[in-house]
Scaffold this active site. Structure first.
Site, PDB file in Angstrom:
ATOM      1  CG  HIS A 178     -21.897 -16.592  -9.879  1.00 16.43           C
ATOM      2  ND1 HIS A 178     -21.864 -16.037 -11.133  1.00 16.43           N
ATOM      3  CD2 HIS A 178     -22.714 -15.720  -9.064  1.00 16.43           C
ATOM      4  CE1 HIS A 178     -22.750 -14.960 -11.114  1.00 16.43           C
ATOM      5  NE2 HIS A 178     -23.198 -14.586  -9.776  1.00 16.43           N
ATOM      6  CG  ASP A 225     -26.696 -14.672  -4.218  1.00 13.53           C
ATOM      7  OD1 ASP A 225     -26.965 -13.629  -4.105  1.00 13.53           O
ATOM      8  OD2 ASP A 225     -26.271 -15.368  -5.248  1.00 13.53           O
TER       9      ASP A 225
END
Length: 426
Positions: A305, A362
Site C-alpha cells: 500500500h 483491496d
C-alpha cells in the site's frame, strides 16, 4: 510556538511549526508567497498538508488507523456502519436514543422521486456503474435544488440524512439494473446494512432470507472503507466544496475521483489480475516470479500500500471475514482458489517478506464481492457506499471551519512571450 527557518538567496524566512494531537509536525507555509515571493512545488501533494482535520488519524509506518480517536479494530469488530457514520460526521458514537432516531429519520427519507428511475433507465446496461452512480447522485440536486445553510444544524442534518438514505438505494438500483432485476426499496427499520443487502440480493421469485455472515462481512467492509484521511476522493470533495458547491455536487465529484484504478478501482484490478492468471493456466509461481522481475511490467495487484509501510490494519480485519464468507457459502470458484493460494505463496516468499508486501484491504474485499456474485464493475460502487460518511464528515468540517477556496499554485515551464503572426504568414 516553534519556528522553522527557510534560508534562500541570503534571505531568511520564519515559518510557524504546527504540531498535531498525535505529534505530527507540519511547517505552515500559508504566507510563504506573501513573505518571500516564491512557492513550494510538491507534485501530487505527497508532502503537503491541505488542512487541519479532527476526523481520521493514519500512521502508515506503524499500520495505525483511527476514526475520531477510536481504533479501526475496535470499530470494525464491535460497531455497525451506521454508528460509525454518526461518529465520523458528528465526532461521537451515538447513544441508543440517537441511534434509534437516526434509523427512523433515514427511513423517512428513503424514497426517491420516480423520475430518478427514468434517468436510470436511460443508461444502457453496459454503462459502468460508477458513471451511473455519479450521474444519479448529481441528479438528486434537480429534485432538491435548495442550498444547505451550513450555520443551520437542522438543515445540515437533513442533508446528511438524505444522502445516507438515498445513496444505498441508488447503489442497489444500479446493481439490479445491470442484472435486469426489479428495483427494490426495502425497509431501513430492520437495520441499515441489513437493508442494503436485502435491496441488493432479494430475488423476485423467492422469499428473502438474511445471511448473518454476509451482513457481517458487508458491515465490516463499509466500516473499513468509511474514511482514510486526505486521499484523492476526499481531497476532491473538500476542494469542490470549498467553492461553496452543494453537498450532492461535492459528493458526486468524490465518486468520480474514486473511480480511478489507482484509487477505488484497485479491488476491481485485483479480480481482473486473478482472472488473467486463471486464463493463462493458473501458474501462481510463474506470476510471483514475474512480480519479482524488475524488467517485467506485471504488477501484483492487492499487495502492499502506498500509505502503509507495514501491514494494512484493515486487511487483518477483513481477511477473517473473507474466509468466513467463503466457508459459509461453500463456494467452489477457481479464481478464489487462485487468490487463496497466491496469498499463501506470497506470505512465504522472502522477496515479499523483506519488502513488507502483504495483501491489502483491496485484495480481500475483491474476494468477498466475488464470492457474493457482485460483478467486478460494482466493486468501486460498494467502496463509494462505504466512503460516503467520510466524505460527508470532511465536507461538514471544511464548510463549518469556513476554509478558503482551494487554489493550488504552479511553476510555469512553457514558452516565454512570443510575437503573434497572422495566419496568412504562418
Amino acid at each position: 510556538m516553534k519556528k522553522a527557518k527557510l534560508t534562500f538567496d541570503g534571505k531568511v524566512i520564519e515559518l510557524d511549526v504546527i504540531v498535531g494531537s498525535e505529534n505530527e509536525i507540519g511547517i505552515d507555509i500559508s504566507r510563504l508567497k506573501t513573505d518571500s515571493g516564491f512557492i513550494t512545488l510538491d507534485p501530487g501533494f505527497k508532502n503537503t498538508g491541505s488542512c487541519e482535520s479532527k476526523v481520521t488519524f493514519l500512521d502508515g509506518e506503524n499500520g495505525v488507523l483511527r476514526y475520531r480517536g477510536y481504533s479501526i479494530e475496535d470499530l470494525a469488530n464491535n460497531a455497525d456502519f451506521l454508528e460509525v457514520s454518526h461518529l465520523l460526521i458528528y465526532g461521537e458514537l451515538p447513544t441508543k436514543k440517537q441511534y434509534k432516531k437516526l434509523l427512523v429519520d433515514i427511513q423517512e427519507r428513503s424514497v426517491l422521486d420516480e423520475d430518478v428511475k427514468k434517468i436510470l433507465e436511460t443508461f444502457p446496461r453496459s454503462a459502468h456503474p460508477m458513471g451511473m452512480l455519479s450521474s444519479l447522485t448529481s441528479s438528486l440536486v434537480a429534485f432538491d435544488p435548495s442550498s444547505v445553510d451550513v450555520t443551520n444544524e437542522e438543515e445540515m442534518y437533513d442533508a446528511f440524512l438524505n444522502l445516507l438514505a438515498k445513496i444505498p438505494i441508488l447503489v442497489a438500483w444500479v446493481f439490479r439494473r445491470r442484472r435486469g432485476l426489479p428495483l427494490e426499496y426495502g425497509d431501513f427499520s430492520q437495520g441499515y446494512v441489513e437493508n442494503i443487502t436485502k435491496m441488493m440480493f432479494k430475488m423476485p421469485n423467492k422469499k428473502y432470507v438474511e445471511n448473518k455472515v454476509v451482513v457481517n462481512a458487508i458491515n465490516k467492509l463499509l466500516i473499513l472503507h468509511a474514511d482514510h484521511e486526505q486521499n484523492c476522493s476526499t481531497s476532491t470533495v473538500r476542494i469542490v466544496g470549498s467553492s461553496q458547491a452543494g453537498l450532492f455536487a461535492s459528493i458526486s465529484s468524490g465518486i468520480s475521483a474514486l473511480w480511478g484504478r489507482l484509487h477505488g478501482g484497485a479491488n476491481q484490478a485485483v479480480l481482473e489480475m486473478l482472472e488473467s492468471i486463471l486464463n493463462d493456466g493458473g501458474d501462481i509461481s510463474a506470476y510471483i516470479n514475474k512480480a519479482k522481475d524488475k524488467n517485467d511490467t506485471f504488477r501484483l495487484m492487492g499487495f502492499g500500500h502506498r500509505v502503509y509501510k507495514n501491514f494494512d490494519p484493515r486487511a487483518k480485519i477483513i481477511k477473517k471475514a473473507a474466509h468466513e464468507v467463503l466457508h459459509d457459502l461453500g463456494i467452489n470458484d477457481p479464481i478464489l482458489d487462485i487468490a487463496k493460494n497466491l496469498e499463501i505463496e506470497a506470505s512465504k516468499d522472502q522477496y515479499f517478506i523483506d519488502r513488507k508486501l502483504y495483501p491489502n484491504v483491496d485484495f480481500y474485499s475483491g474476494i468477498i464481492y466475488k464470492a457474493l456474485n457482485i460483478p467486478n464493475e460494482m466493486f468501486t460502487v460498494m467502496f463509494a457506499l462505504g466512503r460516503l460518511p467520510g466524505w460527508i464528515a470532511h465536507w461538514r468540517e471544511m464548510r463549518t471551519k469556513k476554509e478558503p477556496i482551494g487554489r493550488p499554485r504552479q511553476i510555469y515551464t512553457g514558452e516565454k512571450l512570443r510575437e503573434f503572426i497572422s495566419i496568412d504568414k504562418r
